[in-house]
Design a protein around this motif. Structure first.
Motif, mmCIF file in Angstrom:
data_model
loop_
_atom_site.group_PDB
_atom_site.id
_atom_site.type_symbol
_atom_site.label_atom_id
_atom_site.label_comp_id
_atom_site.label_asym_id
_atom_site.label_seq_id
_atom_site.Cartn_x
_atom_site.Cartn_y
_atom_site.Cartn_z
ATOM 1 N N ALA A 148 -10.441 -17.409 -8.444
ATOM 2 C CA ALA A 148 -9.313 -17.409 -7.500
ATOM 3 C C ALA A 148 -8.412 -16.213 -7.804
ATOM 4 N N LEU A 149 -7.820 -15.629 -6.775
ATOM 5 C CA LEU A 149 -6.943 -14.468 -6.924
ATOM 6 C C LEU A 149 -5.561 -14.762 -6.377
ATOM 7 N N GLN A 150 -4.539 -14.130 -6.962
ATOM 8 C CA GLN A 150 -3.195 -14.217 -6.412
ATOM 9 C C GLN A 150 -3.023 -13.235 -5.255
ATOM 10 N N LEU A 151 -3.593 -12.017 -5.431
ATOM 11 C CA LEU A 151 -3.468 -10.973 -4.418
ATOM 12 C C LEU A 151 -4.800 -10.285 -4.226
ATOM 13 N N MET A 152 -5.045 -9.853 -3.012
ATOM 14 C CA MET A 152 -6.207 -9.023 -2.747
ATOM 15 C C MET A 152 -5.975 -7.648 -3.394
ATOM 16 N N PRO A 153 -7.050 -6.937 -3.763
ATOM 17 C CA PRO A 153 -6.872 -5.633 -4.434
ATOM 18 C C PRO A 153 -5.982 -4.672 -3.663
ATOM 19 N N GLY A 154 -6.147 -4.630 -2.350
ATOM 20 C CA GLY A 154 -5.311 -3.731 -1.544
ATOM 21 C C GLY A 154 -3.844 -4.111 -1.615
ATOM 22 N N GLU A 155 -3.565 -5.417 -1.542
ATOM 23 C CA GLU A 155 -2.179 -5.885 -1.632
ATOM 24 C C GLU A 155 -1.595 -5.594 -3.019
ATOM 25 N N GLN A 199 1.620 -3.338 -3.819
ATOM 26 C CA GLN A 199 2.761 -3.845 -4.578
ATOM 27 C C GLN A 199 3.074 -2.949 -5.770
ATOM 28 N N GLN A 200 2.044 -2.490 -6.458
ATOM 29 C CA GLN A 200 2.255 -1.582 -7.580
ATOM 30 C C GLN A 200 2.896 -0.268 -7.132
ATOM 31 N N LEU A 201 2.454 0.224 -5.974
ATOM 32 C CA LEU A 201 3.027 1.451 -5.442
ATOM 33 C C LEU A 201 4.497 1.249 -5.078
ATOM 34 N N ASP A 202 4.827 0.107 -4.522
ATOM 35 C CA ASP A 202 6.220 -0.196 -4.194
ATOM 36 C C ASP A 202 7.076 -0.224 -5.451
ATOM 37 N N ILE A 203 6.540 -0.836 -6.515
ATOM 38 C CA ILE A 203 7.293 -0.892 -7.786
ATOM 39 C C ILE A 203 7.477 0.510 -8.344
ATOM 40 N N LEU A 223 11.478 5.289 -9.325
ATOM 41 C CA LEU A 223 11.751 6.721 -9.361
ATOM 42 C C LEU A 223 13.197 7.005 -9.005
ATOM 43 N N ALA A 224 13.805 7.913 -9.779
ATOM 44 C CA ALA A 224 15.211 8.243 -9.560
ATOM 45 C C ALA A 224 15.409 9.225 -8.421
ATOM 46 N N GLN A 225 14.348 9.947 -8.033
ATOM 47 C CA GLN A 225 14.447 10.947 -6.978
ATOM 48 C C GLN A 225 13.853 10.401 -5.683
ATOM 49 N N PRO A 226 14.370 10.847 -4.529
ATOM 50 C CA PRO A 226 13.794 10.409 -3.249
ATOM 51 C C PRO A 226 12.336 10.836 -3.097
ATOM 52 N N VAL A 227 11.480 9.897 -2.671
ATOM 53 C CA VAL A 227 10.061 10.163 -2.485
ATOM 54 C C VAL A 227 9.649 9.640 -1.105
ATOM 55 N N PHE A 228 8.867 10.456 -0.385
ATOM 56 C CA PHE A 228 8.354 10.079 0.929
ATOM 57 C C PHE A 228 6.833 10.212 0.903
ATOM 58 N N GLY A 246 2.205 14.076 9.232
ATOM 59 C CA GLY A 246 3.529 14.392 8.694
ATOM 60 C C GLY A 246 4.555 13.321 8.946
ATOM 61 N N GLN A 247 4.112 12.138 9.371
ATOM 62 C CA GLN A 247 5.044 11.039 9.637
ATOM 63 C C GLN A 247 5.217 10.173 8.389
ATOM 64 N N ILE A 248 6.392 9.621 8.242
ATOM 65 C CA ILE A 248 6.730 8.816 7.070
ATOM 66 C C ILE A 248 6.071 7.452 7.171
ATOM 67 N N VAL A 249 5.356 7.061 6.116
ATOM 68 C CA VAL A 249 4.751 5.724 6.059
ATOM 69 C C VAL A 249 5.352 4.879 4.942
ATOM 70 N N MET A 250 5.880 5.531 3.891
ATOM 71 C CA MET A 250 6.529 4.807 2.805
ATOM 72 C C MET A 250 7.694 5.642 2.289
ATOM 73 N N VAL A 251 8.738 4.944 1.809
ATOM 74 C CA VAL A 251 9.961 5.607 1.335
ATOM 75 C C VAL A 251 10.415 4.918 0.061
ATOM 76 N N SER A 252 10.860 5.709 -0.920
ATOM 77 C CA SER A 252 11.375 5.118 -2.156
ATOM 78 C C SER A 252 12.795 4.606 -1.939
ATOM 79 N N LYS A 253 13.203 3.677 -2.800
ATOM 80 C CA LYS A 253 14.559 3.133 -2.704
ATOM 81 C C LYS A 253 15.612 4.207 -2.962
ATOM 82 N N ALA A 254 15.270 5.189 -3.822
ATOM 83 C CA ALA A 254 16.225 6.257 -4.110
ATOM 84 C C ALA A 254 16.547 7.061 -2.853
ATOM 85 N N ALA A 255 15.554 7.243 -1.973
ATOM 86 C CA ALA A 255 15.798 7.966 -0.719
ATOM 87 C C ALA A 255 16.752 7.189 0.169
#
Length: 544
Positions: free
Chosen positions: A68-75, A79-83, A88-93, A99-108
């Motif tokens: 049994a798994l808690q999360l699928m590998p992709g999920e 989640q690891q990428l979100d963490i 990161l202290a600097q803004p990351v896109f 060239g469109q934004i799909v993910m943004v760091s909290k610092a941004a």
């Protein structure tokens, strides 16, 4: 419910697993494949039915076991990428291939000072006010660095890295990081540091002048006003400046140094004040921040301030007056909070009289003053510093630390040291590198370089017309080369002084060098030994 099937590598096994899921009429939300692994996300698989389904799955040839798994590998990866982005202290896109934004760091999002901004699907160039940004990144394969952009009303430096498909290597997007100008200053400050010690610990010495200097630094460091450090070349003026910074309330911010004599005027101006986009041919795309911007909240050390051009003097004076400046080629006033510490080995007062240095700038820089003492005025500090350089040099080249003989210590203390601490450091490193003995003697130190002998005689015989004349004649004779000029000077000097000080030890004491050097020079130059008046015979070169 998520399940992981550990399987053998058998053709058709995936088809049989899917057929069994369909047979039980289970809703398969997602399915992922890996080496010897099949991952199933079956939301409507109830615990009561799970045992029967798993038993049938295990009867499929090649299915070894089920977990049994808690999360699928992709999920889990998402989640690891979100963490990671959140940490990161600097803004990351993260951008897609358009060239469109799909993910943004909290610092941004924090830097934007907006409530949960939704930038998903927005082209990054639009957000940063650079509509052609993605086309420019594509031209360089999305491998860009140190490109200046504006985000949330402030300048940032953009770094980009491509995202590529694992097999084909096709571009699928990019990761863009924005670095604050202050962060660049901190990194530059770390790179400029060459001493492992910091603060007052880097100012070695137990002499009265060093104790007084450390006391004055402690009093002046907390006063937020310009400091002017005076002293000869090689006396450690930058170490003094760094100590003032690290004992000040600005110690948490960058300490950046600029040698005014090391760069031509145009480069020194761009290094100090930065430049805007298109300021000159070859300028970095988007412009470049200068030391004043990168040192925001910290200290800028201007070494050899006396070598600064009149134009830069005027521009620096304006900054000292109101804290504002313009980049080279820029039209926007910028304001930063930076403390200026300057240093020089020249007489600024005389330069002011001669019209070489602005009087108003002199008074703005000369608010607090510190004097770096020459090494020859520091007594036994010479031995303390020599021991420190011995240990550091030995560790640097990987050999046991040698000791100094008593004669070597005595010779070091009597040396004139026109190059001060820098000269001593280089001399010790050369001796440790060349000699393989456990003890370093006078001959290992190579104290008899022509420049040292000439400087020693000038320091020790200041005001002696005969010696000054001898030196002038040696220069005026237009010798063939440097070696012949030095030999002519030494010959006249020793011929002039040896009759007055008729022993190697007396003459060595007179010149401030070791007696072994004097003995070697007398032999090398073939100077006739005078008769001792009381004994009527020659005086031995090693006599006392």
């Amino acid at each position: 419910m998520q399940l992981r099937l550990i399987t053998e590598d058998r053709l058709g096994i995936t088809h049989e697993v899917l057929a069994l899921v369909a047979q039980h009429k289970l809703d398969l939300a997602t399915m992922e494949m890996g080496l010897h692994n099949i991952y199933l996300n079956v939301p409507d698989l109830k615990p009561a039915k799970r045992a029967a389904v798993e038993a049938e799955l295990l009867r499929i040839p090649g299915v070894k076991r089920i977990e049994a798994l808690q999360l699928m590998p992709g999920e889990a990866r998402r989640q690891q990428l979100d963490i990671l982005l959140s940490s990161l202290a600097q803004p990351v896109f993260v951008l897609n291939k358009s060239g469109q934004i799909v993910m943004v760091s909290k610092a941004a999002k924090r830097s934007a000072r907006q409530r949960s901004p939704d930038w998903t699907g927005l082209e990054l160039g639009v957000l940063l006010g650079a509509p052609k940004l993605w086309q420019e990144l594509l031209q360089c394969g999305c491998q860009a660095s140190n490109q200046e952009v504006n985000f949330a009303g402030k300048p940032w430096v953009l770094d980009a890295s491509p995202l590529l498909e694992p097999d084909e290597g096709a571009l699928t997007g990019a990761v863009v990081t924005l670095r604050a100008v202050g962060w660049l200053g901190e990194q530059a400050s770390h790179l400029q540091r060459t001493q492992p010690e910091s603060g007052l610990a880097s100012l070695l010495g137990n002499s009265d002048v060093m104790r007084d200097l450390r006391s004055r630094i402690q009093r002046m460091a907390s006063v937020d006003a310009p400091i002017l450090i005076r002293g000869e070349t090689g006396t450690g003026k930058e170490l003094i400046a760094r100590a003032c910074h690290e004992l000040s309330p600005r110690a948490h911010a960058p300490f950046l140094a600029l040698n005014s004599a090391a760069l031509p005027e145009n480069l020194a101006e761009s290094e100090l004040f930065g430049y805007s986009a298109g300021a000159f041919t070859g300028a970095q795309r988007g412009g470049k921040p200068g030391l004043l911007e990168m040192a925001q909240g910290g200290t800028v050390f201007l070494d050899e301030i006396g070598e600064m051009s009149p134009y830069l003097q005027a521009k620096l004076l304006r900054f000292l007056n109101d804290g504002t400046f313009r980049r080279v080629g820029g039209d926007r006033e910028q304001q930063v909070d930076v403390r200026i510490i300057s240093a020089t080995h020249r007489s600024l007062e005389q330069m002011v009289v001669n019209g070489q240095f602005r009087e108003d700038l002199y008074y703005r820089l000369n608010v607090l003053r510190l004097q770096a003492a020459p090494l020859r005025a520091r007594g036994e500090d010479v031995i303390l510093l020599a021991s420190y350089f011995l240990d550091r040099s030995a560790r640097q080249i990987g050999r046991p630390v040698p000791r100094l003989t008593l004669e070597a210590r005595d010779a070091l203390c009597k040396q004139a040291w026109p190059g001060n601490i820098r000269q001593l450091q280089n001399l010790i490193f050369r001796a440790v590198t060349i000699s393989d003995r456990d003890c370093l003697d006078v001959e290992d130190l190579d104290l008899s370089s022509p420049l040292d002998c000439q400087a020693a005689s000038q320091l020790e015989t200041a005001g002696d017309p005969a010696t000054a004349t001898a030196g002038a004649e040696a220069v005026a004779a237009e010798p063939e080369n440097w070696s012949s000029a030095i030999e002519a000077f030494e010959r006249k000097l020793f011929a002039q002084l040896y009759p007055k000080f008729p022993s190697t030890r007396k003459l060595a004491a007179r010149l401030g060098i070791s007696h072994s050097v004097v003995a070697g020079k007398l032999k090398q130059l073939g100077i006739a030994e005078p008769r001792a008046p009381s004994q009527g015979k020659r005086v031995k070169p090693d006599g006392g």
